[in-house]
Scaffold this motif. Structure first.
Motif, PDB file in Angstrom:
ATOM      1  N   ALA A   1      17.896  24.376  -0.506  1.00  0.00           N
ATOM      2  CA  ALA A   1      19.346  25.098  -0.554  1.00  0.00           C
ATOM      3  C   ALA A   1      19.520  25.030  -1.964  1.00  0.00           C
ATOM      4  CB  ALA A   1      20.542  24.595   0.207  1.00  0.00           C
ATOM      5  N   GLU A   2      20.413  25.899  -2.235  1.00  0.00           N
ATOM      6  CA  GLU A   2      20.653  26.118  -3.931  1.00  0.00           C
ATOM      7  C   GLU A   2      20.846  24.841  -4.759  1.00  0.00           C
ATOM      8  OE1 GLU A   2      23.707  28.775  -6.108  1.00  0.00           O
ATOM      9  OE2 GLU A   2      22.788  29.759  -4.605  1.00  0.00           O
ATOM     10  N   GLN A   3      21.649  24.017  -4.531  1.00  0.00           N
ATOM     11  CA  GLN A   3      21.934  22.790  -5.298  1.00  0.00           C
ATOM     12  C   GLN A   3      21.335  21.455  -4.737  1.00  0.00           C
ATOM     13  OE1 GLN A   3      23.082  22.842  -8.608  1.00  0.00           O
ATOM     14  NE2 GLN A   3      23.080  25.228  -8.518  1.00  0.00           N
ATOM     15  N   GLU A   4      20.552  21.735  -3.820  1.00  0.00           N
ATOM     16  CA  GLU A   4      20.111  20.205  -3.340  1.00  0.00           C
ATOM     17  C   GLU A   4      18.740  19.916  -3.624  1.00  0.00           C
ATOM     18  OE1 GLU A   4      21.918  20.473   1.021  1.00  0.00           O
ATOM     19  OE2 GLU A   4      19.989  21.516   0.756  1.00  0.00           O
ATOM     20  N   THR A   5      18.551  18.622  -3.716  1.00  0.00           N
ATOM     21  CA  THR A   5      17.385  18.012  -4.114  1.00  0.00           C
ATOM     22  C   THR A   5      16.269  18.130  -2.746  1.00  0.00           C
ATOM     23  OG1 THR A   5      18.372  16.515  -5.624  1.00  0.00           O
ATOM     24  CG2 THR A   5      15.961  16.044  -5.051  1.00  0.00           C
ATOM     25  N   LEU A   6      15.236  18.627  -3.099  1.00  0.00           N
ATOM     26  CA  LEU A   6      14.264  18.810  -2.030  1.00  0.00           C
ATOM     27  C   LEU A   6      13.879  17.281  -1.566  1.00  0.00           C
ATOM     28  CD1 LEU A   6      12.314  20.403  -0.291  1.00  0.00           C
ATOM     29  CD2 LEU A   6      10.786  20.739  -2.039  1.00  0.00           C
ATOM     30  N   ARG A   7      13.881  16.947  -0.391  1.00  0.00           N
ATOM     31  CA  ARG A   7      13.355  15.695  -0.125  1.00  0.00           C
ATOM     32  C   ARG A   7      12.319  15.859   1.285  1.00  0.00           C
ATOM     33  NH1 ARG A   7      16.491  11.676  -1.910  1.00  0.00           N
ATOM     34  NH2 ARG A   7      18.520  12.447  -2.967  1.00  0.00           N
ATOM     35  N   PHE A   8      11.074  15.219   1.140  1.00  0.00           N
ATOM     36  CA  PHE A   8      10.287  15.298   2.074  1.00  0.00           C
ATOM     37  C   PHE A   8      10.507  14.183   3.167  1.00  0.00           C
ATOM     38  CE2 PHE A   8       8.348  17.822  -0.495  1.00  0.00           C
ATOM     39  CZ  PHE A   8       7.330  17.383  -1.639  1.00  0.00           C
ATOM     40  N   SER A   9      10.198  14.639   4.302  1.00  0.00           N
ATOM     41  CA  SER A   9      10.471  13.938   5.582  1.00  0.00           C
ATOM     42  C   SER A   9       9.452  14.249   6.505  1.00  0.00           C
ATOM     43  CB  SER A   9      11.736  14.492   6.309  1.00  0.00           C
ATOM     44  OG  SER A   9      11.850  15.792   6.925  1.00  0.00           O
ATOM     45  N   GLY A  10       9.446  13.458   7.716  1.00  0.00           N
ATOM     46  CA  GLY A  10       7.829  13.666   8.492  1.00  0.00           C
ATOM     47  C   GLY A  10       7.431  12.399   8.435  1.00  0.00           C
TER      48      GLY A  10
ATOM     49  N   TRP B   1       3.350  18.085   6.957  1.00  0.00           N
ATOM     50  CA  TRP B   1       2.465  17.801   8.094  1.00  0.00           C
ATOM     51  C   TRP B   1       2.892  16.436   8.755  1.00  0.00           C
ATOM     52  CZ3 TRP B   1      -0.530  19.570  11.895  1.00  0.00           C
ATOM     53  CH2 TRP B   1      -1.191  18.728  12.540  1.00  0.00           C
ATOM     54  N   ASP B   2       3.401  16.303  10.028  1.00  0.00           N
ATOM     55  CA  ASP B   2       3.930  15.377  10.564  1.00  0.00           C
ATOM     56  C   ASP B   2       2.797  14.636  11.652  1.00  0.00           C
ATOM     57  OD1 ASP B   2       3.825  16.712  12.913  1.00  0.00           O
ATOM     58  OD2 ASP B   2       6.288  16.921  13.298  1.00  0.00           O
ATOM     59  N   GLY B   3       1.731  14.824  11.388  1.00  0.00           N
ATOM     60  CA  GLY B   3       0.565  14.338  12.336  1.00  0.00           C
ATOM     61  C   GLY B   3       0.460  15.316  13.660  1.00  0.00           C
ATOM     62  N   THR B   4       1.406  16.002  13.908  1.00  0.00           N
ATOM     63  CA  THR B   4       1.087  16.968  15.028  1.00  0.00           C
ATOM     64  C   THR B   4       1.407  18.281  14.658  1.00  0.00           C
ATOM     65  OG1 THR B   4       3.248  16.563  16.083  1.00  0.00           O
ATOM     66  CG2 THR B   4       1.659  15.442  16.817  1.00  0.00           C
ATOM     67  N   SER B   5       2.328  18.801  13.837  1.00  0.00           N
ATOM     68  CA  SER B   5       2.701  20.115  13.569  1.00  0.00           C
ATOM     69  C   SER B   5       3.106  20.100  12.081  1.00  0.00           C
ATOM     70  CB  SER B   5       3.798  20.543  14.486  1.00  0.00           C
ATOM     71  OG  SER B   5       4.916  19.924  14.205  1.00  0.00           O
ATOM     72  N   LEU B   6       3.084  21.525  11.569  1.00  0.00           N
ATOM     73  CA  LEU B   6       3.734  21.882  10.270  1.00  0.00           C
ATOM     74  C   LEU B   6       5.129  22.074  10.482  1.00  0.00           C
ATOM     75  CD1 LEU B   6       0.509  23.955   9.288  1.00  0.00           C
ATOM     76  CD2 LEU B   6       1.149  21.805   8.145  1.00  0.00           C
TER      77      LEU B   6
ATOM     78  N   MET C   1       0.870  -1.275   0.155  1.00  0.00           N
ATOM     79  CA  MET C   1      -0.063  -0.118  -0.115  1.00  0.00           C
ATOM     80  C   MET C   1       1.028   1.291   0.024  1.00  0.00           C
ATOM     81  SD  MET C   1      -2.834   1.246   2.629  1.00  0.00           S
ATOM     82  CE  MET C   1      -4.099  -0.090   2.379  1.00  0.00           C
ATOM     83  N   PRO C   2       0.576   2.330  -0.849  1.00  0.00           N
ATOM     84  CA  PRO C   2       1.537   3.495  -1.002  1.00  0.00           C
ATOM     85  C   PRO C   2       1.357   4.228   0.292  1.00  0.00           C
ATOM     86  CG  PRO C   2      -0.269   3.630  -2.200  1.00  0.00           C
ATOM     87  CD  PRO C   2      -0.436   2.242  -1.727  1.00  0.00           C
ATOM     88  N   LYS C   3       2.350   4.992   0.776  1.00  0.00           N
ATOM     89  CA  LYS C   3       2.582   5.887   1.882  1.00  0.00           C
ATOM     90  C   LYS C   3       2.542   7.108   1.112  1.00  0.00           C
ATOM     91  CE  LYS C   3       4.136   2.704   5.355  1.00  0.00           C
ATOM     92  NZ  LYS C   3       4.983   2.581   6.467  1.00  0.00           N
ATOM     93  N   CYS C   4       2.182   8.202   2.022  1.00  0.00           N
ATOM     94  CA  CYS C   4       2.105   9.593   1.655  1.00  0.00           C
ATOM     95  C   CYS C   4       2.433  10.700   2.524  1.00  0.00           C
ATOM     96  CB  CYS C   4       0.796  10.108   1.045  1.00  0.00           C
ATOM     97  SG  CYS C   4       0.066   9.136  -0.281  1.00  0.00           S
ATOM     98  N   ASN C   5       3.149  11.748   2.065  1.00  0.00           N
ATOM     99  CA  ASN C   5       3.269  12.887   2.934  1.00  0.00           C
ATOM    100  C   ASN C   5       2.006  13.890   2.472  1.00  0.00           C
ATOM    101  OD1 ASN C   5       7.030  12.721   2.625  1.00  0.00           O
ATOM    102  ND2 ASN C   5       5.652  12.213   4.249  1.00  0.00           N
ATOM    103  N   ILE C   6       1.838  14.723   3.505  1.00  0.00           N
ATOM    104  CA  ILE C   6       0.831  15.700   3.473  1.00  0.00           C
ATOM    105  C   ILE C   6       1.647  17.097   3.356  1.00  0.00           C
ATOM    106  CG2 ILE C   6      -1.266  16.868   4.268  1.00  0.00           C
ATOM    107  CD1 ILE C   6      -2.021  14.040   5.567  1.00  0.00           C
ATOM    108  N   ILE C   7       1.375  17.719   2.164  1.00  0.00           N
ATOM    109  CA  ILE C   7       2.183  18.909   2.103  1.00  0.00           C
ATOM    110  C   ILE C   7       1.227  20.251   1.801  1.00  0.00           C
ATOM    111  CG2 ILE C   7       3.914  20.270   0.609  1.00  0.00           C
ATOM    112  CD1 ILE C   7       4.942  17.496   1.795  1.00  0.00           C
ATOM    113  N   TYR C   8       1.641  21.252   2.652  1.00  0.00           N
ATOM    114  CA  TYR C   8       0.668  22.590   2.570  1.00  0.00           C
ATOM    115  C   TYR C   8       1.668  23.464   1.988  1.00  0.00           C
ATOM    116  CZ  TYR C   8      -0.998  26.937   4.415  1.00  0.00           C
ATOM    117  OH  TYR C   8      -1.452  28.251   4.495  1.00  0.00           O
ATOM    118  N   THR C   9       0.988  24.192   1.063  1.00  0.00           N
ATOM    119  CA  THR C   9       1.612  25.547   0.331  1.00  0.00           C
ATOM    120  C   THR C   9       0.906  26.780   1.047  1.00  0.00           C
ATOM    121  OG1 THR C   9       2.534  24.182  -1.298  1.00  0.00           O
ATOM    122  CG2 THR C   9       2.319  26.791  -1.765  1.00  0.00           C
ATOM    123  N   SER C  10       1.997  27.549   1.504  1.00  0.00           N
ATOM    124  CA  SER C  10       1.227  28.913   2.329  1.00  0.00           C
ATOM    125  C   SER C  10       1.022  29.766   1.109  1.00  0.00           C
ATOM    126  CB  SER C  10       2.154  29.348   3.381  1.00  0.00           C
ATOM    127  OG  SER C  10       3.195  29.928   2.460  1.00  0.00           O
ATOM    128  N   PRO C  11       0.191  30.930   1.378  1.00  0.00           N
ATOM    129  CA  PRO C  11      -0.015  32.022   0.340  1.00  0.00           C
ATOM    130  C   PRO C  11       1.266  32.608  -0.070  1.00  0.00           C
ATOM    131  CG  PRO C  11      -1.561  32.282   2.340  1.00  0.00           C
ATOM    132  CD  PRO C  11      -0.641  31.112   2.961  1.00  0.00           C
TER     133      PRO C  11
END
Length: 78
Positions: free
Chosen positions: A29-38, A18-23, A1-11
């Motif tokens: 950074a400039e040359q890094e790959t964005l990796r989701f955690s939580g 979202w880690d289940g308790t907080s955002l 079963m796939p797992k997901c992260n929940i991502i909020y984009t602010s105005p």
């Protein structure tokens, strides 16, 4: 079963995971790959997790009347 992260984009176009308790703001950074955690959520947990995420957004970003929330499938190995 796939797992997901929940991502909020602010105005201001900042991204938060979202880690289940907080955002937590995602930083990139400039040359890094964005990796989701939580916390990762299983498909059957998403509805409740998104409701909780919306409550946190209302508290942290009360002026955001139409929050942009996305689920991002993550690859997990058994």
């Amino acid at each position: 079963m796939p797992k997901c992260n929940i991502i909020y984009t602010s105005p201001q176009k900042d991204h938060y995971v979202w880690d289940g308790t907080s955002l937590t703001k995602l930083e990139k950074a400039e040359q890094e790959t964005l990796r989701f955690s939580g916390k990762s959520f299983k498909q059957d947990e998403l509805d409740e997790a998104i409701k909780d995420c919306k409550k946190a957004i209302e508290q942290s970003f009360p002026k955001d009347e139409n929050p942009e929330i996305k689920t991002v499938k993550i690859t997990v190995s058994d």
